[in-house]
Design a protein around this motif. Structure first.
Motif, mmCIF file in Angstrom:
data_model
loop_
_atom_site.group_PDB
_atom_site.id
_atom_site.type_symbol
_atom_site.label_atom_id
_atom_site.label_comp_id
_atom_site.label_asym_id
_atom_site.label_seq_id
_atom_site.Cartn_x
_atom_site.Cartn_y
_atom_site.Cartn_z
ATOM 1 N N ILE A 57 15.239 11.948 -8.035
ATOM 2 C CA ILE A 57 13.904 11.411 -8.062
ATOM 3 C C ILE A 57 13.806 9.920 -8.888
ATOM 4 C CG2 ILE A 57 11.792 12.224 -8.901
ATOM 5 C CD1 ILE A 57 12.791 14.979 -8.660
ATOM 6 N N LYS A 58 13.087 9.296 -8.205
ATOM 7 C CA LYS A 58 12.685 7.873 -8.927
ATOM 8 C C LYS A 58 11.327 7.845 -8.804
ATOM 9 C CE LYS A 58 17.131 5.727 -7.096
ATOM 10 N NZ LYS A 58 17.676 4.826 -6.322
ATOM 11 N N LEU A 59 10.821 7.272 -9.893
ATOM 12 C CA LEU A 59 9.421 6.871 -10.056
ATOM 13 C C LEU A 59 8.962 5.636 -9.151
ATOM 14 C CD1 LEU A 59 8.662 7.326 -13.832
ATOM 15 C CD2 LEU A 59 8.290 8.870 -12.003
ATOM 16 N N GLN A 60 7.720 5.885 -8.363
ATOM 17 C CA GLN A 60 7.485 4.876 -7.517
ATOM 18 C C GLN A 60 6.948 3.650 -8.242
ATOM 19 O OE1 GLN A 60 4.438 5.867 -4.625
ATOM 20 N NE2 GLN A 60 4.313 4.034 -3.875
ATOM 21 N N THR A 61 7.463 2.528 -8.074
ATOM 22 C CA THR A 61 7.025 1.255 -8.555
ATOM 23 C C THR A 61 6.454 0.268 -7.330
ATOM 24 O OG1 THR A 61 9.198 0.307 -8.231
ATOM 25 C CG2 THR A 61 8.497 1.349 -10.394
ATOM 26 N N HIS A 62 5.882 -0.871 -7.914
ATOM 27 C CA HIS A 62 5.113 -1.688 -6.767
ATOM 28 C C HIS A 62 5.476 -3.180 -7.024
ATOM 29 C CE1 HIS A 62 1.770 -3.117 -4.303
ATOM 30 N NE2 HIS A 62 1.648 -4.180 -5.075
ATOM 31 N N LYS A 63 5.721 -3.534 -5.865
ATOM 32 C CA LYS A 63 6.351 -5.188 -5.740
ATOM 33 C C LYS A 63 5.294 -5.679 -4.847
ATOM 34 C CE LYS A 63 10.346 -7.906 -5.321
ATOM 35 N NZ LYS A 63 11.813 -8.068 -4.989
ATOM 36 N N HIS A 64 4.631 -6.672 -5.008
ATOM 37 C CA HIS A 64 3.909 -7.511 -4.207
ATOM 38 C C HIS A 64 4.469 -7.853 -3.020
ATOM 39 C CE1 HIS A 64 0.550 -7.220 -6.743
ATOM 40 N NE2 HIS A 64 0.830 -8.132 -7.648
ATOM 41 N N THR A 65 3.894 -7.585 -1.794
ATOM 42 C CA THR A 65 4.379 -8.199 -0.182
ATOM 43 C C THR A 65 3.259 -8.873 0.025
ATOM 44 O OG1 THR A 65 3.881 -6.006 0.743
ATOM 45 C CG2 THR A 65 6.093 -6.353 -0.363
ATOM 46 N N PHE A 66 3.378 -9.278 1.483
ATOM 47 C CA PHE A 66 2.180 -10.103 2.021
ATOM 48 C C PHE A 66 1.282 -9.096 2.335
ATOM 49 C CE2 PHE A 66 5.023 -8.437 5.426
ATOM 50 C CZ PHE A 66 4.079 -8.175 6.369
ATOM 51 N N ALA B 250 -7.151 -20.795 0.595
ATOM 52 C CA ALA B 250 -6.049 -20.990 -0.245
ATOM 53 C C ALA B 250 -6.800 -21.336 -1.532
ATOM 54 C CB ALA B 250 -5.293 -22.512 -0.023
ATOM 55 N N ASN B 251 -7.919 -21.575 -1.725
ATOM 56 C CA ASN B 251 -8.659 -21.963 -3.050
ATOM 57 C C ASN B 251 -9.159 -20.593 -3.831
ATOM 58 O OD1 ASN B 251 -8.126 -24.853 -2.682
ATOM 59 N ND2 ASN B 251 -10.250 -24.973 -1.415
ATOM 60 N N THR B 252 -8.956 -19.521 -3.004
ATOM 61 C CA THR B 252 -9.529 -18.375 -3.504
ATOM 62 C C THR B 252 -8.463 -17.511 -4.111
ATOM 63 O OG1 THR B 252 -11.248 -18.339 -1.674
ATOM 64 C CG2 THR B 252 -11.077 -16.063 -2.926
ATOM 65 N N HIS B 253 -8.737 -16.994 -5.429
ATOM 66 C CA HIS B 253 -7.788 -16.225 -6.127
ATOM 67 C C HIS B 253 -7.266 -14.968 -5.359
ATOM 68 C CE1 HIS B 253 -5.300 -14.391 -9.121
ATOM 69 N NE2 HIS B 253 -5.882 -13.571 -9.185
ATOM 70 N N GLN B 254 -6.069 -14.691 -4.998
ATOM 71 C CA GLN B 254 -6.005 -13.400 -4.089
ATOM 72 C C GLN B 254 -5.707 -12.231 -5.219
ATOM 73 O OE1 GLN B 254 -2.508 -14.596 -1.760
ATOM 74 N NE2 GLN B 254 -4.051 -15.062 -0.227
ATOM 75 N N LYS B 255 -6.223 -11.024 -4.815
ATOM 76 C CA LYS B 255 -5.835 -9.929 -5.852
ATOM 77 C C LYS B 255 -5.388 -8.797 -4.666
ATOM 78 C CE LYS B 255 -9.098 -6.798 -8.312
ATOM 79 N NZ LYS B 255 -10.298 -6.453 -8.777
ATOM 80 N N CYS B 256 -4.437 -8.133 -5.451
ATOM 81 C CA CYS B 256 -3.804 -7.182 -4.696
ATOM 82 C C CYS B 256 -4.694 -5.962 -4.267
ATOM 83 C CB CYS B 256 -2.553 -6.572 -5.513
ATOM 84 S SG CYS B 256 -1.868 -5.248 -4.888
ATOM 85 N N ARG B 257 -4.689 -5.470 -3.039
ATOM 86 C CA ARG B 257 -5.537 -4.569 -2.780
ATOM 87 C C ARG B 257 -5.217 -2.994 -3.228
ATOM 88 N NH1 ARG B 257 -3.833 -1.713 2.336
ATOM 89 N NH2 ARG B 257 -1.688 -2.303 2.840
#
Length: 328
Positions: free
Chosen positions: A237-246, A254-261
């Motif tokens: 069992i491994k704890l779920q972690t998050h890594k950003h993808t597209f 491009a000028n707007t700060h992107q926020k992870c959904r």
């Protein structure tokens, strides 16, 4: 019946992707044909429709509902899931709000027993040991999985069934006093073709008012069932972690700060707590909100040794101040 027979034979030529798609379309056409035949039997002869009849919105809705009802027999169609949604709402009316939302994803590459079954089916009954499956190259494992999607789906479905039986067991449920009483599941297939299940659980002894009188009981339930501590994970069992993808970010300029959904990175906390949103009219709302945005940016770009250093480097003066910032 013919399709089911082909899928379960020892001769695995019937489970190739091309044959599966062909049989799926063939079965779907049979279902649509039979449903349409039944639907048109109820259309009367010499039916005269006047302008006054078709003007009300209820008439159009009734026509759509009755004439497209045959789509309920096609899995994953809009009408199919509309029927399932009504089933779920009926459960909520009878049982109340569900307690837990559970997601189970398949891990075909990491399941040695499944790989042993796939290898045996492909090689005319020749067995392979668990250790040997672990030594297979990634390409070999992927080939076994891609060439027999039916066995993978059946294995996953049976695995979900076993897990739910264990969670419902009065003697051996790992949830203890929070044994699962009822559940509603929906199995979907991701873009990569791997199945995963979304499940709503109704638990025994669940707090009735988690945001009010039973708030402390709700926190106890969360601490019992959920963990973010790697030392509590056991075996495979491994704890779920998050890594950003597209897929984390919406298409913005491009000028707007992107926020992870998914709202990552996730805000750390000393202990489990349940926050309710702060209203804009409350004193200090915009001060807390601005500080919260600054903290999120710092958390995205920096690493912290522990929660105390996180507080210190972000000028967080107290736990209450931090909770107020998160509530915005």
């Amino acid at each position: 019946m013919m399709a089911t027979s082909e899928l379960r034979r020892s001769d695995r030529r019937g489970v190739t992707p091309y044959h599966l798609l062909y049989m799926a379309m063939k079965v779907m056409r049979f279902r649509v044909r039979d449903s349409l035949t039944i639907a048109f039997k109820h259309v009367g002869k010499d039916t005269n429709i006047t302008r006054e009849q078709i003007q009300p919105e209820e008439y159009i809705n009734h026509c759509i509902e009755s004439n497209l009802a045959f789509l309920r027999c096609i899995p994953n169609s809009t009408w199919y899931w509309a029927e399932r949604k009504r089933d779920l709402f009926a459960m909520i009316r009878q049982l109340g709000k569900p307690t837990v939302f559970l997601t189970k994803s398949a891990n075909e590459i990491g399941w040695p027993l499944l790989l042993q079954i796939l290898y045996k089916l492909k090689n005319n009954g020749i067995d392979i040991s668990k250790e040997a499956t672990e030594q297979l190259h990634f390409i070999e494992k992927s080939t076994l999985i891609n060439e027999d999607a039916v066995t993978c789906a059946i294995y996953f479905n049976k695995l979900i069934g076993v897990i739910m039986s264990i969670l419902q067991s009065k003697k051996s449920s790992p949830f203890g006093k929070y044994r699962v009483k009822h559940f509603f599941k929906r199995i979907e297939f991701q873009h990569r073709g791997s199945p995963h299940a979304h499940i709503l659980l109704w638990l025994e002894n669940a707090p009735a008012d988690p945001l009010g009188a039973d708030k402390q009981k709700a926190i106890e339930l969360i601490d019992t069932l959920i963990s973010v501590n790697t030392s509590e994970a056991s075996g495979n069992i491994k704890l779920q972690t998050h890594k950003h993808t597209f897929t984390c970010f919406n298409k913005v300029s491009a000028n707007t700060h992107q926020k992870c959904r998914f709202e990552a990175p996730f805000m750390p906390c000393r202990y489990t707590t349940i926050l309710t949103p702060m209203k804009k009219e409350e004193p200090g709302f915009y001060t807390y909100k601005n500080h919260y945005n600054t903290i999120r940016t710092n958390l995205e770009n920096n690493d912290y040794v522990d929660i105390d250093s996180f507080y210190q480097e972000n000028q967080i003066i107290s736990d209450d101040y931090y909770m107020n910032s998160e509530s915005t």
